[in-house]
Scaffold this active site. Sequence first.
Site, PDB file in Angstrom:
ATOM      1  N   LYS A 103       0.867  -1.174   0.000  1.00  0.00           N
ATOM      2  CA  LYS A 103       0.000   0.000   0.000  1.00  0.00           C
ATOM      3  C   LYS A 103       0.904   1.224   0.000  1.00  0.00           C
ATOM      4  CE  LYS A 103      -2.808   2.925   2.852  1.00  0.00           C
ATOM      5  NZ  LYS A 103      -3.652   3.141   4.021  1.00  0.00           N
ATOM      6  N   GLY A 164      -8.496   8.784   9.452  1.00  0.00           N
ATOM      7  CA  GLY A 164      -8.890   8.851  10.852  1.00  0.00           C
ATOM      8  C   GLY A 164      -9.959   9.883  11.165  1.00  0.00           C
ATOM      9  N   ALA A 190      -9.671   5.182   3.853  1.00  0.00           N
ATOM     10  CA  ALA A 190      -9.694   6.339   4.769  1.00  0.00           C
ATOM     11  C   ALA A 190     -11.018   7.095   4.742  1.00  0.00           C
ATOM     12  CB  ALA A 190      -8.576   7.313   4.483  1.00  0.00           C
ATOM     13  N   GLY A 191     -11.445   7.461   5.921  1.00  0.00           N
ATOM     14  CA  GLY A 191     -12.619   8.329   6.060  1.00  0.00           C
ATOM     15  C   GLY A 191     -13.864   7.641   6.570  1.00  0.00           C
ATOM     16  N   ASN A 212      -9.442   1.216   9.200  1.00  0.00           N
ATOM     17  CA  ASN A 212      -8.643   0.965  10.403  1.00  0.00           C
ATOM     18  C   ASN A 212      -9.254   1.672  11.619  1.00  0.00           C
ATOM     19  OD1 ASN A 212      -6.740   0.494  12.390  1.00  0.00           O
ATOM     20  ND2 ASN A 212      -5.016   1.158  11.217  1.00  0.00           N
ATOM     21  N   THR A 213      -9.110   3.004  11.674  1.00  0.00           N
ATOM     22  CA  THR A 213      -9.477   3.762  12.874  1.00  0.00           C
ATOM     23  C   THR A 213     -10.921   3.520  13.319  1.00  0.00           C
ATOM     24  OG1 THR A 213      -7.920   5.456  12.184  1.00  0.00           O
ATOM     25  CG2 THR A 213      -9.480   6.074  13.893  1.00  0.00           C
TER      26      THR A 213
END
Lengths: 267, 66
Positions: A103, A164, A190-191, A212-213
Amino acid sequence: MAQDESLVLAGRSFRSRLVVGTGRYRDFPTMQAALVASGAEMVTVAVRRLDLAAKGEASLLHWIPQGMQLLPNTAGCFTADDAVRTCRLARELQIGGERPLVKLEVLSDPKTLLPDGEETLAAARILVKEGFDVLPYTSDDPVLARKLEDAGCAAVMPLGAPIGSGLGLRNPYALQMILEHAKVPVIVDAGVGTASDAAICMELGVSGLLINTAIACATDPVAMATAMKLATEAGRLAFRAGRIPRKLYGNASSPLGGVIGGEPARS
Amino acid sequence: MRATLNGEPIELPEPLTVSGLLAHLGVRSERVAVERNGAVIKRARHGEEQLADGDVLEVVSFVGGG
């Protein structure tokens, strides 16, 4: 409806369309349980200087379930050069495989964490030439996405919102343009903040999600991992099922004729 | 010899190979990747690659990340 095809990234096939990160968990047991609950078959990992003071510390890899594909990232890199070096080190860390998936993430600044398109593209060209299968994290710019695809990337991974941030998909129209032109898989990276964000992206027809987050920092990461799994599947199924067109006015689902006290039916 | 390891100055015995460095640090080689002056040293070459005064070394491993 025919059975859905797998997500294919550079010849590797995945039944799950959800890729999850391994950062920011409060402890390894929670991470492991969340990874399993997510149903993901690929997880991202970061490359960092070994903490020489913390010898014998439990290794991350020990807690990643057997059989999960590792996707090393270049998170924290702000130049193409650092990202390329990080990928070369990641290749050395991978067990087997001369053509690793990576990535690619080259950021512009630590506050916005937005991707630096110019450096990302420069790194992608070098890495493709060196035999990496590159999955680049990118802004939602359709032109940049096309350039990354032309550079030989195995997918494009536009953001939904900053890393995040949990803001969800901020520009569905840009994503739709990327989807319309891309011949490689499009993965929103992301987001995503909660399950509905995941479903919205999948309903638009993206090939997969990287989260992830939103899972790791949820109050209950294992429950959120399950929610993301279901939302990814629900969104995918809704996309394949074909949604109804949006209309401004009502369209009754019950017959309008034959209502009691109304006009008699004419024969 | 003096070298830089993960951004910090370090005094190392001489002569020293990459394998010797990892043993000196108490690190198992299968868990790390080593870069010497900007170039990755393949694991198969750890035993023969000699370090030199002024080397800039990076020893990395996988950690959690997105």
